[in-house]
Design a protein around this motif. Structure first.
Motif, PDB file in Angstrom:
ATOM      1  N   GLY A 141      33.287  54.694  35.916  1.00  0.00           N
ATOM      2  CA  GLY A 141      31.876  54.911  35.601  1.00  0.00           C
ATOM      3  C   GLY A 141      30.991  54.704  36.810  1.00  0.00           C
ATOM      4  O   GLY A 141      31.474  54.651  37.940  1.00  0.00           O
ATOM      5  N   GLN A 142      29.698  54.577  36.547  1.00  0.00           N
ATOM      6  CA  GLN A 142      28.733  54.466  37.640  1.00  0.00           C
ATOM      7  C   GLN A 142      28.654  53.018  38.112  1.00  0.00           C
ATOM      8  O   GLN A 142      28.299  52.133  37.345  1.00  0.00           O
ATOM      9  N   GLY A 143      28.987  52.822  39.386  1.00  0.00           N
ATOM     10  CA  GLY A 143      29.045  51.465  39.929  1.00  0.00           C
ATOM     11  C   GLY A 143      27.721  50.978  40.459  1.00  0.00           C
ATOM     12  O   GLY A 143      27.608  49.836  40.898  1.00  0.00           O
ATOM     13  N   ALA A 144      26.700  51.813  40.447  1.00  0.00           N
ATOM     14  CA  ALA A 144      25.390  51.403  40.964  1.00  0.00           C
ATOM     15  C   ALA A 144      24.336  52.330  40.372  1.00  0.00           C
ATOM     16  O   ALA A 144      24.646  53.212  39.569  1.00  0.00           O
ATOM     17  N   GLY A 145      23.086  52.103  40.795  1.00  0.00           N
ATOM     18  CA  GLY A 145      21.988  52.923  40.286  1.00  0.00           C
ATOM     19  C   GLY A 145      21.211  52.146  39.232  1.00  0.00           C
ATOM     20  O   GLY A 145      21.746  51.263  38.571  1.00  0.00           O
ATOM     21  N   ARG A 146      19.936  52.514  39.120  1.00  0.00           N
ATOM     22  CA  ARG A 146      19.036  51.748  38.261  1.00  0.00           C
ATOM     23  C   ARG A 146      19.503  51.712  36.808  1.00  0.00           C
ATOM     24  O   ARG A 146      19.611  50.645  36.205  1.00  0.00           O
ATOM     25  N   ASP A 147      19.789  52.883  36.236  1.00  0.00           N
ATOM     26  CA  ASP A 147      20.081  52.903  34.799  1.00  0.00           C
ATOM     27  C   ASP A 147      21.409  52.216  34.477  1.00  0.00           C
ATOM     28  O   ASP A 147      21.497  51.408  33.555  1.00  0.00           O
ATOM     29  N   ALA A 148      22.453  52.548  35.268  1.00  0.00           N
ATOM     30  CA  ALA A 148      23.775  51.972  34.972  1.00  0.00           C
ATOM     31  C   ALA A 148      23.744  50.459  35.126  1.00  0.00           C
ATOM     32  O   ALA A 148      24.314  49.713  34.312  1.00  0.00           O
ATOM     33  N   THR A 149      23.061  49.977  36.164  1.00  0.00           N
ATOM     34  CA  THR A 149      23.015  48.526  36.390  1.00  0.00           C
ATOM     35  C   THR A 149      22.140  47.854  35.334  1.00  0.00           C
ATOM     36  O   THR A 149      22.450  46.746  34.871  1.00  0.00           O
ATOM     37  N   THR A 150      21.070  48.539  34.936  1.00  0.00           N
ATOM     38  CA  THR A 150      20.229  47.988  33.857  1.00  0.00           C
ATOM     39  C   THR A 150      21.056  47.842  32.581  1.00  0.00           C
ATOM     40  O   THR A 150      20.899  46.864  31.830  1.00  0.00           O
ATOM     41  N   SER A 151      21.937  48.794  32.336  1.00  0.00           N
ATOM     42  CA  SER A 151      22.804  48.709  31.148  1.00  0.00           C
ATOM     43  C   SER A 151      23.595  47.401  31.165  1.00  0.00           C
ATOM     44  O   SER A 151      23.697  46.701  30.149  1.00  0.00           O
ATOM     45  N   ALA A 152      24.138  47.065  32.344  1.00  0.00           N
ATOM     46  CA  ALA A 152      24.961  45.846  32.445  1.00  0.00           C
ATOM     47  C   ALA A 152      24.106  44.592  32.292  1.00  0.00           C
ATOM     48  O   ALA A 152      24.467  43.658  31.568  1.00  0.00           O
ATOM     49  N   VAL A 153      22.961  44.561  32.966  1.00  0.00           N
ATOM     50  CA  VAL A 153      22.100  43.363  32.905  1.00  0.00           C
ATOM     51  C   VAL A 153      21.570  43.189  31.474  1.00  0.00           C
ATOM     52  O   VAL A 153      21.599  42.081  30.919  1.00  0.00           O
ATOM     53  N   MET A 154      21.109  44.284  30.888  1.00  0.00           N
ATOM     54  CA  MET A 154      20.551  44.182  29.531  1.00  0.00           C
ATOM     55  C   MET A 154      21.637  43.836  28.517  1.00  0.00           C
ATOM     56  O   MET A 154      21.383  43.133  27.534  1.00  0.00           O
ATOM     57  N   GLY A 155      22.857  44.307  28.750  1.00  0.00           N
ATOM     58  CA  GLY A 155      23.965  43.939  27.853  1.00  0.00           C
ATOM     59  C   GLY A 155      24.157  42.430  27.841  1.00  0.00           C
ATOM     60  O   GLY A 155      24.293  41.803  26.780  1.00  0.00           O
ATOM     61  N   ASP A 156      24.144  41.823  29.038  1.00  0.00           N
ATOM     62  CA  ASP A 156      24.257  40.359  29.131  1.00  0.00           C
ATOM     63  C   ASP A 156      23.093  39.686  28.404  1.00  0.00           C
ATOM     64  O   ASP A 156      23.277  38.718  27.659  1.00  0.00           O
ATOM     65  N   LEU A 157      21.907  40.209  28.656  1.00  0.00           N
ATOM     66  CA  LEU A 157      20.717  39.579  28.063  1.00  0.00           C
ATOM     67  C   LEU A 157      20.754  39.677  26.535  1.00  0.00           C
ATOM     68  O   LEU A 157      20.471  38.697  25.827  1.00  0.00           O
ATOM     69  N   LEU A 158      21.136  40.844  26.031  1.00  0.00           N
ATOM     70  CA  LEU A 158      21.197  41.000  24.569  1.00  0.00           C
ATOM     71  C   LEU A 158      22.259  40.086  23.965  1.00  0.00           C
ATOM     72  O   LEU A 158      22.078  39.560  22.859  1.00  0.00           O
ATOM     73  N   ASN A 159      23.347  39.895  24.688  1.00  0.00           N
ATOM     74  CA  ASN A 159      24.372  38.962  24.193  1.00  0.00           C
ATOM     75  C   ASN A 159      23.824  37.549  24.098  1.00  0.00           C
ATOM     76  O   ASN A 159      24.146  36.812  23.162  1.00  0.00           O
ATOM     77  N   ILE A 160      23.008  37.165  25.060  1.00  0.00           N
ATOM     78  CA  ILE A 160      22.399  35.832  25.002  1.00  0.00           C
ATOM     79  C   ILE A 160      21.451  35.758  23.804  1.00  0.00           C
ATOM     80  O   ILE A 160      21.465  34.782  23.041  1.00  0.00           O
TER      81      ILE A 160
END
Ligand SMILES: NC(=O)c1ccc[n+]([C@@H]2O[C@H](COP(=O)([O-])OP(=O)(O)OC[C@H]3O[C@@H](n4cnc5c(N)ncnc54)[C@H](OP(=O)(O)O)[C@@H]3O)[C@@H](O)[C@H]2O)c1
Length: 458
Positions: free
Chosen positions: A322-341
């Motif tokens: 998948g996409q290893g960088a870029g605003r949207d792909a990285t936001t997906s990862a950060v927001m996934g962590d945040l939503l899990n919290i």
């Protein structure tokens, strides 16, 4: 403070539980950094408030955003009073429950994260350097404070590999991780392979397109990949793999003809980041260009895409792409962590335990083998005199070094200089033997230059 009716525990400061009424259950976020990733996270929080509440059962409010320069016009536009240049507005504010760090680099981000955790705040970070240098110590601190520390975006961008290693694959003995985790290098190598572009031109093109920074050293020399491999390897092998212990070799020596000859032999050339368990209990950890059989999935990962292959005793071989960088792909990862919290912040027992390193101290590190001890097959390209007997001289030196030749091709004879390109592949041999033999080969009168030595990953 007691845990009265309708009260929930959302973190711990010192030894006291911070308690917040479930009736006003808004979770306050302190965002550090508002650049490519931070901007994406801020927009996701501001634009998707209702969806976040629906998915997690909690409302998230962007309370403060830390930047360096308060004077610049910002995207997205933030509610008045949100922007600050003072980190204390987040770190010393007891109403900030979760810190999301998207500043990057070790200083000052590392210290901010330590302070946030010590203050009982949950933390999400996209920072590979901090997680590589201080990950196990920060994880131990988070565990002690019973708060979350999640860092999915720190390696692999939008590819959910960190969470996989921390939970879904935790039952495995991991044998190896082989990955393409730097999009800039993969873009350059893809251009060189497809269009026979020289390295310098492919780099300039990557810079024009915004895929490479003005100073591309960290990407093209393998340093960025080493940080990410350190994060992934430390999780997979349950003990710290310091990034300094990882062998790194950049891509600038590769030439268009290497891609052409590799293709004739049935290989693509990729910059791989590899961590593998060695039979003696140590670890091999290395970042370097490698020939990959063209029918392997890693050979088909092109452009700025990333992929991580994990081999474990139970799961077998898994590849995430998948996409290893870029605003949207990285936001997906950060927001996934945040939503899990947000989903688990009410848990009476605190967050699930982090997979802390084996060996007692968070600083306990793996024994990483020097590259000399690697056993690998090799591709070598030499410029030699175009005359009889040259191969015999080279073969004798390689044979004396316990190196068996697998294939030889002679290419691109140049009548003007009387030279030709000799491309030799070997069966697996010891790196130390190959390096020593090549020094002797380079001294032969019939060898004009040793142009490249590339490891072959079968
Ligand atoms: N970009 C990606 O595709 C990507 C992918 C995966 C992971 N990451 C990671 O995400 C993190 C952020 O990357 P990025 O590309 O978003 O960086 P960026 O665009 O350079 O943004 C950095 C932000 O941090 C702020 N900042 C920098 N130093 C600061 C300091 N000392 N105090 C306060 N604020 C400071 C900057 O403030 P100003 O705006 O005032 O300059 C800026 O808003 C890094 O750890 C990176 O490795 C990035």
């Amino acid at each position: 403070m007691g845990m009265g009716n309708g009260a929930i525990r959302i973190g711990r400061q010192g030894q006291d539980w911070t308690v917040k009424s479930a009736l006003d259950g808004e979770i306050n976020i302190g965002l550090m950094g508002l650049g490519t990733v931070g901007g994406g996270v801020a927009a996701a929080l501001l634009d998707n408030a209702e969806a976040i509440r629906r998915k997690t059962g909690r409302a998230a409010r962007l309370r403060r955003v830390l930047v360096r320069d308060a004077g610049r016009t910002r995207q997205p536009a933030l509610p008045p009073g949100t922007l600050t240049v003072n980190p204390e507005d987040i770190l010393s504010d007891p109403q900030v429950h979760v810190v999301v760090e998207t500043i990057g680099g070790d200083a000052p981000a590392g210290e901010y994260l330590e302070r946030a955790l010590a203050a009982g705040k949950h933390v999400v970070t996209a920072n590979k350097e901090v997680m590589s240098r201080r990950g196990p110590a920060l994880m131990a601190l988070a565990q002690e404070r019973q708060v979350n520390l999640l860092f999915e975006a720190s390696a692999g961008g939008g590819i959910p590999i960190v969470g996989c290693l921390m939970s879904q694959l935790l039952a495995n003995d991991i044998h190896s991780i082989r990955s393409i985790i730097n999009g800039t290098t993969n873009y350059i190598l893809t251009r060189m392979a497809r269009s026979q572009t020289a390295f310098g031109d492919a780099l300039a093109e990557a810079q024009e397109r915004g895929y490479a920074e003005a100073d591309p050293t960290n990407d093209i020399e393998g340093i960025d990949a080493a940080y990410k491999l350190s994060v992934l390897g430390s999780l997979a092998f349950h003990r710290r793999i310091p990034h300094q212990a990882i062998f790194t070799e950049g891509i600038s020596r590769l030439a268009p003809e290497d891609f052409r000859y590799a293709a004739e032999l049935g290989y693509a050339i990729k910059s791989l980041a590899i961590a593998a368990a060695a039979p003696d209990g140590g670890i091999q950890a290395r970042v370097h260009p490698a020939l990959v059989p063209e029918d392997h999935l890693l050979a088909k990962v092109d452009g700025v895409y990333n992929a991580v292959e994990v081999t474990g005793n139970l799961c077998g071989q898994i590849i995430l792409h998948g996409q290893g960088a870029g605003r949207d792909a990285t936001t997906s990862a950060v927001m996934g962590d945040l939503l899990n919290i947000l989903r688990t912040i009410d848990n009476a027992d605190g967050p699930p335990p982090l997979p802390l390193p084996d060996g007692g101290s968070p600083d306990a590190a793996h024994q990483v083998h020097p590259i000399d001890q690697l056993s690998s097959a090799y591709y070598m390209r030499l410029t030699c005199a175009d005359q009889a007997g040259v191969l015999a001289q080279i073969a004798r030196i390689l044979g004396d070094g316990n190196i068996s030749i697998a294939t030889v091709i002679q290419k691109d004879t140049d009548p003007g200089s009387g030279t030709a390109q000799l491309v030799i592949t070997t069966y697996p041999a010891r790196e130390m033997d190959v390096q020593t033999a090549l020094q002797s080969v380079a001294r032969l009168g019939v060898v004009a230059s040793v142009n490249n030595l590339i490891r072959i990953e079968e």
